[in-house]
Design an enzyme around this catalytic site. Sequence first.
Site, mmCIF file in Angstrom:
data_model
loop_
_atom_site.group_PDB
_atom_site.id
_atom_site.type_symbol
_atom_site.label_atom_id
_atom_site.label_comp_id
_atom_site.label_asym_id
_atom_site.label_seq_id
_atom_site.Cartn_x
_atom_site.Cartn_y
_atom_site.Cartn_z
ATOM 1 N N GLY A 14 60.979 40.986 -18.652
ATOM 2 C CA GLY A 14 59.644 41.497 -18.396
ATOM 3 C C GLY A 14 59.551 42.939 -18.819
ATOM 4 O O GLY A 14 60.434 43.469 -19.507
ATOM 5 N N GLY A 15 58.471 43.582 -18.400
ATOM 6 C CA GLY A 15 58.239 44.950 -18.834
ATOM 7 C C GLY A 15 59.233 45.941 -18.277
ATOM 8 O O GLY A 15 59.402 47.021 -18.831
ATOM 9 N N VAL B 14 66.439 39.914 -16.576
ATOM 10 C CA VAL B 14 66.905 39.284 -15.336
ATOM 11 C C VAL B 14 67.983 38.254 -15.661
ATOM 12 O O VAL B 14 67.829 37.441 -16.581
ATOM 13 C CB VAL B 14 65.744 38.612 -14.583
ATOM 14 C CG1 VAL B 14 66.245 37.995 -13.274
ATOM 15 C CG2 VAL B 14 64.651 39.625 -14.296
ATOM 16 N N LYS C 223 68.381 42.200 -11.836
ATOM 17 C CA LYS C 223 67.390 42.752 -12.760
ATOM 18 C C LYS C 223 67.943 44.059 -13.311
ATOM 19 O O LYS C 223 68.047 45.061 -12.593
ATOM 20 C CB LYS C 223 66.042 42.977 -12.077
ATOM 21 C CG LYS C 223 65.059 43.740 -12.961
ATOM 22 C CD LYS C 223 63.614 43.588 -12.510
ATOM 23 C CE LYS C 223 62.936 42.432 -13.193
ATOM 24 N NZ LYS C 223 61.485 42.376 -12.955
ATOM 25 N N ASP D 151 51.544 45.856 -9.059
ATOM 26 C CA ASP D 151 51.575 44.956 -10.221
ATOM 27 C C ASP D 151 51.519 43.500 -9.760
ATOM 28 O O ASP D 151 52.298 42.660 -10.207
ATOM 29 C CB ASP D 151 52.824 45.199 -11.065
ATOM 30 C CG ASP D 151 52.704 44.586 -12.465
ATOM 31 O OD1 ASP D 151 51.564 44.318 -12.896
ATOM 32 O OD2 ASP D 151 53.748 44.376 -13.110
#
Length: 648
Positions: free
Chosen positions: A104-105, A109, A124, A218
């Site tokens: 992801g941003g 992971v 992560k 988010d």
Amino acid sequence: MNQRSSTHPTKEELESFFHGTLEETRRQLVEDHISKCDQCCDELRTIPHDGLIERIHAATSSIDDGQTPWASASTIAESEPADSIPAALLDHPRYRIIRRLGQGGMGVVYQAEHRLMERPVALKVINPRLVSNELAVERFHQEVKAAAKLSHRNIVAAYDAEQAGDLHFLVMEFIDGISLDQLVARRQPLPVLHACNYVLQAAQGLQHAHARGTVHRDIKPHNLMRTDRGTVKILDFGLARFATQTDHAADDPGLTADFTALGTPDYMAPEQARDSKRADIRADLYSLGCTLYFLLAGHAPFPNGTAFEKVLAHCERQPTSLGELRDDVPSDVIAIAERLMAKNPDDRFQTPAELVEALKPFGRPDSVAAHDQPTSDSGKTLVAMPMPQLQVSTESTATRTRTKVSNQATSTWVRRNRWPLFAVSGVLGVALGWYVLADRGEQPPALPEDNSLVGQPSETIPPATSTSDAEWIDLIARIDLSADVVAGNWTVTPTGELRVDHTPSARVMLPFTPPREYDFEVEFTRVEGDQSIALHFVDGDGIASFDIDGWGENLAGIQTIDQIDIRRNPTRIDNIQLINGRRYRAAVHVRRDHVDALFDGEKRTTYHGDGSDLSLLPLWSLPENTLGLGAYDSDTIFHSVRIRPISN
């Protein structure tokens, strides 16, 4: 210069074009005109820059791409090659890397296992640009400490913050499930009950965080994971705020301190685009409202355009009403979504707890409003319709309603107190037996020394209702897998049991023509999965199924009656939840004027009719009107499948 020739765009149109807010159909015409008109070009040069527009432009330069932070382990076909995993992680003394799950941003992971505790975890690894200096590393550890204090069933637990070489990573609870964006991609818009339930659960997690002074920043479908048991968990608490404070700080601290608005443009609150530092829990609620919209509509509130255009739309436009997209969403649910997405934070729900209370009538399976939301085979909710008169009883509706409520209340009380009742019943039974035998001059049989039969749950199936096993016909031995399997990977084990693996709508036909009246019985164990098991039966000219633990709502009943599924027809049974690994017995007793459905030896519901209004859902359809079995995306073993003829 407000008055312009009709051959030129108006000043307002030029301003909208300049700021990128002009609707697409008109924008192309204005652009074509400007390319040939010096007068309009000069006019554009006089338009002042808008502060909000400039801030949004700056914000979108650091917006997350909205990708799913990690995928379910079941969606990964192969483990990541070892040479693609950083060496520092491969050699980590505490964690063994199993596979890469996604990116992801904010980082990559991995699924891992604690070497000593053998506990599955998710690691992560934080994007190196976010921890490029000592101050950023300190912020990371502060946010992780705050996130670690959150302990709630609807929040993914943060266990630890670690370092491996130059890599910084967060150790989190591993969730083997599916993100809500993947769920919608698979099933399209969700039923109202499911959508409201998932958002309600997320709101419960947000309320826990809000009470501890934490904001997510988010919230989006990609950051909400649904477990195999239907629990929704929020990912990445603390990381969004950490990235907001840190992103690009080393490169341009003056700019990002004012303009960084880390988030996802499809779900970002207007005030977050203006100044993310001032975003509070109401910004999370706005994002949760966009998520509710996404679950019900199948797309984000503003699905088209660039990141900049989407953020600007959230600031200035209203999305297409859910009422225009679906005719089955209750007006109250539409009002909840619209209130969540209000431009002014003061017009929204002020706390997640308020949202939870508003959604309870629509997001809880046991609520009246939830029961008024029937859904079609495609997963979309249907408009409520009058119930057909399937019952032959002459008692009034009010009497039946009172009786049903009373029976449900009694059933609930019995379930909650079943083990004390078993204990009392056992003691009374022994005492009565002793009395009777003593009166006849005989001694009662001795109880086991450990009293294991008193007050303990039985792991065995109740005795079959047949008078002799010789009356039953084994159907597993008759199956020809090459000809009878309709969908799924079915096998017959060396011990003569039938097994099917995870496949949506897996089903097999049973090659036996039943008489008009018969008993059809199955013993099974659901090994993995959380979806329904189905017994397909024939009733005269009709065919239907007895579904168990269906629709993700722990429902059971007969599918379908007069085109109405178990969520709305009179055979609905609530709170039938299978426990994986446990053995169960299910049966249907088909008679000329009714069908009884039994579960673990107890009659649970009855269909009254001659079968002419029975049918199968498309997901259970068979090539022929015959007996069959179904298992929806559930690894299941059928230990015994048999039929007992009653009459021709």
